[in-house]
Design a protein around this motif. Structure first.
Motif, PDB file in Angstrom:
ATOM      1  N   GLN A  20       8.054 -27.698   2.047  1.00 26.25           N
ATOM      2  CA  GLN A  20       8.362 -26.462   1.190  1.00 26.25           C
ATOM      3  C   GLN A  20       9.614 -25.621   1.885  1.00 26.25           C
ATOM      4  O   GLN A  20      10.344 -25.155   1.334  1.00 26.25           O
ATOM      5  N   LYS A  48      12.572 -27.201   0.418  1.00 25.62           N
ATOM      6  CA  LYS A  48      12.935 -27.087  -0.593  1.00 25.62           C
ATOM      7  C   LYS A  48      13.302 -25.694  -0.847  1.00 25.62           C
ATOM      8  O   LYS A  48      14.185 -25.382  -1.798  1.00 25.62           O
ATOM      9  N   SER A  49      12.947 -24.738  -0.058  1.00 27.71           N
ATOM     10  CA  SER A  49      13.516 -23.180  -0.095  1.00 27.71           C
ATOM     11  C   SER A  49      14.676 -23.191   0.514  1.00 27.71           C
ATOM     12  O   SER A  49      15.689 -22.664  -0.165  1.00 27.71           O
ATOM     13  N   GLY A  82      17.308 -25.249  -2.365  1.00 32.09           N
ATOM     14  CA  GLY A  82      17.099 -24.861  -3.575  1.00 32.09           C
ATOM     15  C   GLY A  82      17.789 -25.611  -4.868  1.00 32.09           C
ATOM     16  O   GLY A  82      18.611 -25.188  -5.622  1.00 32.09           O
ATOM     17  N   ASN A 124       7.479 -27.302 -11.101  1.00 30.85           N
ATOM     18  CA  ASN A 124       8.065 -26.334 -10.764  1.00 30.85           C
ATOM     19  C   ASN A 124       8.727 -26.146  -9.489  1.00 30.85           C
ATOM     20  O   ASN A 124       8.430 -27.114  -8.874  1.00 30.85           O
ATOM     21  N   TYR A 125       9.282 -25.121  -9.134  1.00 31.98           N
ATOM     22  CA  TYR A 125      10.038 -24.945  -7.608  1.00 31.98           C
ATOM     23  C   TYR A 125      11.050 -26.031  -7.588  1.00 31.98           C
ATOM     24  O   TYR A 125      11.519 -26.660  -8.573  1.00 31.98           O
ATOM     25  N   ALA A 126      11.668 -26.034  -6.508  1.00 35.27           N
ATOM     26  CA  ALA A 126      13.122 -26.787  -6.130  1.00 35.27           C
ATOM     27  C   ALA A 126      12.697 -28.171  -5.958  1.00 35.27           C
ATOM     28  O   ALA A 126      11.686 -28.449  -5.877  1.00 35.27           O
ATOM     29  N   SER A 127      13.889 -28.938  -6.257  1.00 35.68           N
ATOM     30  CA  SER A 127      13.745 -30.500  -6.388  1.00 35.68           C
ATOM     31  C   SER A 127      13.823 -31.222  -5.057  1.00 35.68           C
ATOM     32  O   SER A 127      13.058 -32.315  -4.845  1.00 35.68           O
TER      33      SER A 127
END
Length: 234
Positions: free
Chosen positions: A124, A127-128, A131, A145-148
């Motif tokens: 996580q 990912k943050s 981005g 959802n969220y970053a790849s």
């Protein structure tokens, strides 16, 4: 004449000798995997065009097949959402945690749980920090959802399977049973990565990043635990 008892050699009480120079150890493997993971991370963050071009080519081809083969796409969704889902992997870790507690291996149980937790936090956090946008399609077959980067599915499966295989070896699993476990583990790690690209929710380098960071974490966790256990006998 009276025979004189010869005291045992001090060497007999020493732990097994360390791995020979040049041998592949968990610590050395962790360093190599970590360097490879950081190089890939830098290329992704810098948006290196050859890597982006390769990602796009692979994703476009697989997405075309996914649209044309709804039966295979459904099978991939079942595998990624149920069989190899991160929560399924965490459930396996929880089972291992409970079994280790019942066997009295409290430290090892906590170590396994912490390795899984660190894996989730690293995934996580990356990912943050990176981005990276996920692939976007006019005719998507799945969504996420969220970053790849990195793939959470790939990283969680790698950490979980890696730790479980390590535990099986520690408890003496050998022969055909070990062979079956190894095949199932390898198929699971590779398979979950394939499903993420097939379904168009990850780039191929996201999956490779998940594999590399996950394997690095497992190797360093094993090296740290075994180093601590060895130091208790010195």
């Amino acid at each position: 004449m009276h025979s004189t008892a010869v005291p045992p050699s001090p060497r007999s009480a020493r732990p097994a000798p360390s791995a020979p120079r040049g041998a592949v150890t968990p610590a050395r493997a962790g360093v190599v995997l970590g360097v490879a993971a950081l190089i890939l991370l830098a290329l992704v963050a810098a948006e290196w065009s050859p890597l982006l071009s390769l990602d796009r080519t692979v994703s476009v081809d697989l997405h075309r097949w996914a649209v044309d083969e709804p039966g295979l796409t459904h099978a991939n969704r079942v595998l990624t959402d149920w069989v190899w889902d991160p929560w399924t992997m965490r459930l396996l870790t929880a089972v291992a945690f409970v079994v280790l507690l019942f066997r009295g291996a409290r430290l090892l149980a906590v170590w396994v749980a912490l390795t899984s937790l660190v894996g989730a936090l690293v995934s996580q956090g990356l990912k943050s920090a990176v981005g990276r946008p996920r692939p976007s399609w006019p005719d998507p077959v799945d969504s996420a959802n969220y970053a790849s980067f990195p793939s959470g599915h790939a990283m969680t499966a790698t950490v979980t399977i890696g730790v479980l295989l390590w535990l099986l070896r520690r408890y003496g699993v050998r022969g055909p049973l070990w062979g079956v476990a190894l095949v199932v583990g390898v198929v699971s790690v590779i398979g979950v990565g394939f499903t993420r690209v097939w379904l168009g929710v990850h780039w191929s380098s996201d999956v490779v990043g998940g594999w590399l960071f996950g394997a690095c974490l497992v190797a360093l966790s094993i090296a740290t635990y075994e180093g601590r256990a060895l130091s208790r006998w010195r």
